[in-house]
Design a protein around this motif. Structure first.
Motif, PDB file in Angstrom:
ATOM      1  N   PRO A 102       8.503 -17.828  -4.605  1.00 57.42           N
ATOM      2  CA  PRO A 102       8.088 -16.802  -5.567  1.00 57.42           C
ATOM      3  C   PRO A 102       6.883 -17.190  -6.403  1.00 57.42           C
ATOM      4  N   ARG A 103       6.682 -18.486  -6.623  1.00 48.43           N
ATOM      5  CA  ARG A 103       5.583 -18.922  -7.499  1.00 48.43           C
ATOM      6  C   ARG A 103       4.282 -19.161  -6.745  1.00 48.43           C
ATOM      7  N   THR A 104       4.274 -18.921  -5.458  1.00 49.25           N
ATOM      8  CA  THR A 104       3.053 -19.084  -4.665  1.00 49.25           C
ATOM      9  C   THR A 104       2.007 -18.051  -5.109  1.00 49.25           C
ATOM     10  N   PRO A 105       0.743 -18.442  -5.317  1.00 46.36           N
ATOM     11  CA  PRO A 105      -0.294 -17.448  -5.632  1.00 46.36           C
ATOM     12  C   PRO A 105      -0.397 -16.413  -4.516  1.00 46.36           C
ATOM     13  N   ILE A 106      -0.446 -15.151  -4.881  1.00 47.71           N
ATOM     14  CA  ILE A 106      -0.448 -14.092  -3.868  1.00 47.71           C
ATOM     15  C   ILE A 106      -1.707 -14.146  -3.024  1.00 47.71           C
ATOM     16  N   ALA A 107      -2.785 -14.719  -3.548  1.00 45.31           N
ATOM     17  CA  ALA A 107      -4.030 -14.827  -2.779  1.00 45.31           C
ATOM     18  C   ALA A 107      -3.848 -15.692  -1.541  1.00 45.31           C
ATOM     19  N   ASN A 108      -2.810 -16.554  -1.519  1.00 46.81           N
ATOM     20  CA  ASN A 108      -2.562 -17.417  -0.366  1.00 46.81           C
ATOM     21  C   ASN A 108      -1.831 -16.706   0.762  1.00 46.81           C
ATOM     22  N   GLY A 148      -2.800 -10.515   4.531  1.00 49.41           N
ATOM     23  CA  GLY A 148      -2.925  -9.134   4.072  1.00 49.41           C
ATOM     24  C   GLY A 148      -1.640  -8.352   4.224  1.00 49.41           C
ATOM     25  N   GLY A 149      -0.944  -8.553   5.349  1.00 54.84           N
ATOM     26  CA  GLY A 149       0.298  -7.837   5.581  1.00 54.84           C
ATOM     27  C   GLY A 149       1.364  -8.200   4.566  1.00 54.84           C
ATOM     28  N   ASN A 150       1.453  -9.471   4.203  1.00 51.05           N
ATOM     29  CA  ASN A 150       2.452  -9.896   3.228  1.00 51.05           C
ATOM     30  C   ASN A 150       2.067  -9.475   1.815  1.00 51.05           C
ATOM     31  N   GLN A 151       0.779  -9.430   1.514  1.00 55.06           N
ATOM     32  CA  GLN A 151       0.356  -8.875   0.225  1.00 55.06           C
ATOM     33  C   GLN A 151       0.753  -7.406   0.119  1.00 55.06           C
ATOM     34  N   GLN A 152       0.588  -6.663   1.215  1.00 58.44           N
ATOM     35  CA  GLN A 152       0.966  -5.250   1.204  1.00 58.44           C
ATOM     36  C   GLN A 152       2.471  -5.094   0.987  1.00 58.44           C
ATOM     37  N   LYS A 153       3.263  -5.980   1.558  1.00 61.29           N
ATOM     38  CA  LYS A 153       4.716  -5.919   1.358  1.00 61.29           C
ATOM     39  C   LYS A 153       5.079  -6.186  -0.103  1.00 61.29           C
ATOM     40  N   VAL A 154       4.347  -7.100  -0.742  1.00 60.66           N
ATOM     41  CA  VAL A 154       4.605  -7.385  -2.161  1.00 60.66           C
ATOM     42  C   VAL A 154       4.307  -6.151  -3.006  1.00 60.66           C
ATOM     43  N   ILE A 155       3.205  -5.457  -2.698  1.00 60.80           N
ATOM     44  CA  ILE A 155       2.871  -4.238  -3.443  1.00 60.80           C
ATOM     45  C   ILE A 155       3.954  -3.182  -3.248  1.00 60.80           C
ATOM     46  N   LEU A 156       4.438  -3.033  -2.016  1.00 60.49           N
ATOM     47  CA  LEU A 156       5.512  -2.080  -1.759  1.00 60.49           C
ATOM     48  C   LEU A 156       6.786  -2.476  -2.510  1.00 60.49           C
ATOM     49  N   ALA A 209      -2.497 -14.591  -9.821  1.00 65.01           N
ATOM     50  CA  ALA A 209      -1.098 -14.606 -10.244  1.00 65.01           C
ATOM     51  C   ALA A 209      -0.180 -14.872  -9.061  1.00 65.01           C
ATOM     52  N   SER A 210       1.071 -15.188  -9.358  1.00 59.95           N
ATOM     53  CA  SER A 210       2.043 -15.525  -8.326  1.00 59.95           C
ATOM     54  C   SER A 210       2.594 -14.279  -7.655  1.00 59.95           C
ATOM     55  N   VAL A 211       3.318 -14.507  -6.554  1.00 60.68           N
ATOM     56  CA  VAL A 211       4.017 -13.418  -5.875  1.00 60.68           C
ATOM     57  C   VAL A 211       4.981 -12.741  -6.849  1.00 60.68           C
ATOM     58  N   SER A 212       5.717 -13.537  -7.615  1.00 62.64           N
ATOM     59  CA  SER A 212       6.695 -12.986  -8.558  1.00 62.64           C
ATOM     60  C   SER A 212       6.030 -12.130  -9.623  1.00 62.64           C
ATOM     61  N   ASP A 213       4.939 -12.611 -10.200  1.00 66.64           N
ATOM     62  CA  ASP A 213       4.255 -11.844 -11.236  1.00 66.64           C
ATOM     63  C   ASP A 213       3.698 -10.539 -10.680  1.00 66.64           C
ATOM     64  N   ASN A 214       3.144 -10.579  -9.469  1.00 67.46           N
ATOM     65  CA  ASN A 214       2.606  -9.372  -8.859  1.00 67.46           C
ATOM     66  C   ASN A 214       3.713  -8.367  -8.546  1.00 67.46           C
ATOM     67  N   LEU A 215       4.859  -8.854  -8.115  1.00 68.50           N
ATOM     68  CA  LEU A 215       5.951  -7.951  -7.732  1.00 68.50           C
ATOM     69  C   LEU A 215       6.599  -7.315  -8.956  1.00 68.50           C
ATOM     70  N   GLY A 225      -5.120  -3.699  -5.951  1.00 71.45           N
ATOM     71  CA  GLY A 225      -3.687  -3.740  -5.701  1.00 71.45           C
ATOM     72  C   GLY A 225      -2.975  -4.982  -6.185  1.00 71.45           C
ATOM     73  N   ILE A 226      -3.685  -6.109  -6.238  1.00 76.40           N
ATOM     74  CA  ILE A 226      -3.029  -7.367  -6.603  1.00 76.40           C
ATOM     75  C   ILE A 226      -3.804  -8.061  -7.722  1.00 76.40           C
ATOM     76  N   PHE A 227      -3.125  -9.020  -8.354  1.00 77.06           N
ATOM     77  CA  PHE A 227      -3.763  -9.943  -9.283  1.00 77.06           C
ATOM     78  C   PHE A 227      -3.877 -11.274  -8.540  1.00 77.06           C
ATOM     79  N   PRO A 228      -5.045 -11.562  -7.948  1.00 78.28           N
ATOM     80  CA  PRO A 228      -5.150 -12.678  -6.996  1.00 78.28           C
ATOM     81  C   PRO A 228      -4.735 -14.032  -7.559  1.00 78.28           C
TER      82      PRO A 228
END
Length: 497
Positions: A392-398, A401-409, A348-354, A343-346
């Motif tokens: 936005p530039r924070t690595p999504i791996a940081n 789980g709930g916030n990663q799921q929100k980014v995917i949505l 990469a940043s929140v922005s890149d994943n979104l 689901g994510i690119f660990p």
């Protein structure tokens, strides 16, 4: 009850700008299953990493069997009799089941691995885990997520530790595997081990645990030495700092015309023709045990796999998606069960994943990336979905789980999606974040979108879905209206005859 074998005293762990643990103190006894509860980010995983030697103490001390410890690495913790079973698996996928089970303690003969003893030891622990049908030579990458979780548990059992910690152990286990795990935990308690049990599933706490410690925002809130007189609502209130009367918050709504219809579809993992329909504004659930064919059926819908028989009718037209990308362009998107690998690119940043899917909308001259517009889109959804991230530039791996799921949505909200397929949408997500995810799914349905929830959580599917389809052995058995979908009926259909 003996004196406390494990004592955590004034433990503080600081990272640059963050106090992950702030003066935490509690005790756990031998012959006791002690639950650690709290929302994601409350400090539970940080404490487990302190026990395992991954994180170092900034202040405080650990006392094990009356002796003071401050581990500087994982090897020291293992030698002191501590085993941690993390939610994120640490297996070697290209090695065999046997090699993973006995990693670090392979039996040797004259300097070479003794393959016969290796196989015999692996067979014994597999039988104990209830996975006797697995062959020791099978590569771990060929196993289901649930089977891999059981291998992780078996490896910890073989270390004969005195303190064993489980981090969300049942999040990817089938009903049968969960039963085996409960028997294993009960046996460890009877043997006098200290069992620390991290879970978001309330029913497991009240069924399996003897005591519970609640964390919030890195602090110790309260320890209940007994669960007598403690109820679900009181525990949730301590975890989140506010009352939650209904975590699921079901919202009835009007439904529109049929958006998707499956007509006798078959394919890999779906052994019998499956037929169903889902309407605009509907939240439809698919329930079943691990290996029942739920995810496989949806992969046929989403273009990840090709159907061998039957038809997919979407928006009134028969479709055959050659790829997941084609399905996305048509208006179907899937949030996979395994966020970390699918689901994510660990890195990469929140922005890149979104923005990874919708980036084409923001290009300059149709050729070049437009970083400012991507950042604006990211900030929009950070605010709308209450995504907890430093930026936005924070690595999504940081992120939790709930916030990663929100980014995917948010990624799919940036597209023109009509059908959202959610595979285990709240796996490993705390009770507060669950409420946010459910509310978002209801919002989508109220906008005329359709939501298909694949879940092995009985309470989840029976509480948030308008109808529930039950699968077993690759066959869609029945679709049950919400009012008739009791846990007993759903589980009765899902279990092998």
């Amino acid at each position: 009850m003996t004196d406390a074998y494990l004592r955590v005293e004034n433990v503080t762990v600081e990272f640059p700008g963050v106090k992950a643990l702030d003066g935490v103190s509690f005790s756990a006894h031998e012959g006791q299953v002690h639950a650690l509860m709290g929302e994601n980010g409350a400090g539970k995983s940080t404490l487990l990493k302190v026990l395992s030697g991954v994180n170092r103490l900034s202040e405080g001390c650990l006392y094990i069997g009356g002796e003071s410890y401050a581990f500087s690495n994982a090897r020291e913790a293992l030698k002191s009799g501590i085993a941690i079973i993390y939610q994120e698996l640490t297996l070697a996928p290209n090695l065999s089941v046997a090699e993973n089970l006995l990693m670090g303690q392979l039996p040797a003969h004259h300097g070479f691995v003794d393959r016969r003893r290796l196989r015999d030891k692996a067979l014994a622990i597999l039988e104990e885990l209830g996975e006797g049908k697995l062959h020791p030579s099978t590569r771990v990458r060929e196993l289901s997520v649930g089977q891999q979780q059981m291998i992780e548990i078996g490896r910890a059992l073989l270390r004969n530790a005195r303190i064993i910690a489980f981090d969300e152990p049942t999040s990817s286990l089938s009903v049968q595997e969960t039963r085996h795990l409960k028997r294993i935990v009960a046996r460890l308690r009877d043997e006098g081990k200290v069992v620390l049990y991290v879970t978001h599933r309330m029913e497991e706490v009240f069924e399996m645990c003897d005591a519970v410690t609640v964390f919030r925002d890195g602090r110790h809130i309260r320890t209940h030495d007994t669960l007598e007189g403690l109820d679900h609502d009181a525990l949730v209130s301590e975890m989140v700092g506010r009352d939650i009367n209904d975590v699921y918050g079901y919202r009835p709504r009007e439904q529109g015309d049929v958006l998707l219809r499956l007509d006798g579809i078959k394919g890999r993992g779906v052994t019998a023709p499956a037929s169903l329909d889902i309407r605009r504004g509907e939240v439809l659930g698919l329930f079943g045990l691990v290996g029942a064919g739920r995810s496989e059926l949806m992969r046929l819908v989403c273009g990840a796999e090709h159907a061998s028989e039957g038809a997919v009718v979407f928006k009134g037209a028969a479709c055959r998606f050659e790829s997941a990308q084609a399905a996305i362009r048509a208006g179907i998107a899937m949030c996979p069960e395994d966020r970390k690998t699918q689901g994510i690119f660990p890195v990469a940043s929140v922005s890149d994943n979104l923005n990874i899917s919708c980036r084409r909308f923001f290009k300059r001259l149709g050729l070049f990336r437009h970083p400012r517009r991507e950042t604006e889109n990211t900030l929009k959804y950070i605010q709308e979905l209450s995504i907890k991230t430093p930026g936005p530039r924070t690595p999504i791996a940081n992120l939790s789980g709930g916030n990663q799921q929100k980014v995917i949505l948010a990624r799919w909200l940036s597209e023109d999606i009509d059908l959202f397929v959610m595979d285990e949408p709240t796996r490993g997500i705390d009770v507060g974040a669950r409420r946010d995810i459910y509310s978002l799914l209801y919002d989508l349905a109220e906008q005329g979108k359709s939501v298909l929830v694949i879940s092995s959580d009985l309470a989840e599917v029976s509480s948030i879905c308008d109808r529930i389809g039950v699968m077993r052995g690759g066959e869609l058995l029945e679709i049950i209206p919400r009012e008739q979908a009791t846990p007993e009926r759903l589980l009765g259909l899902a279990l092998p005859a």
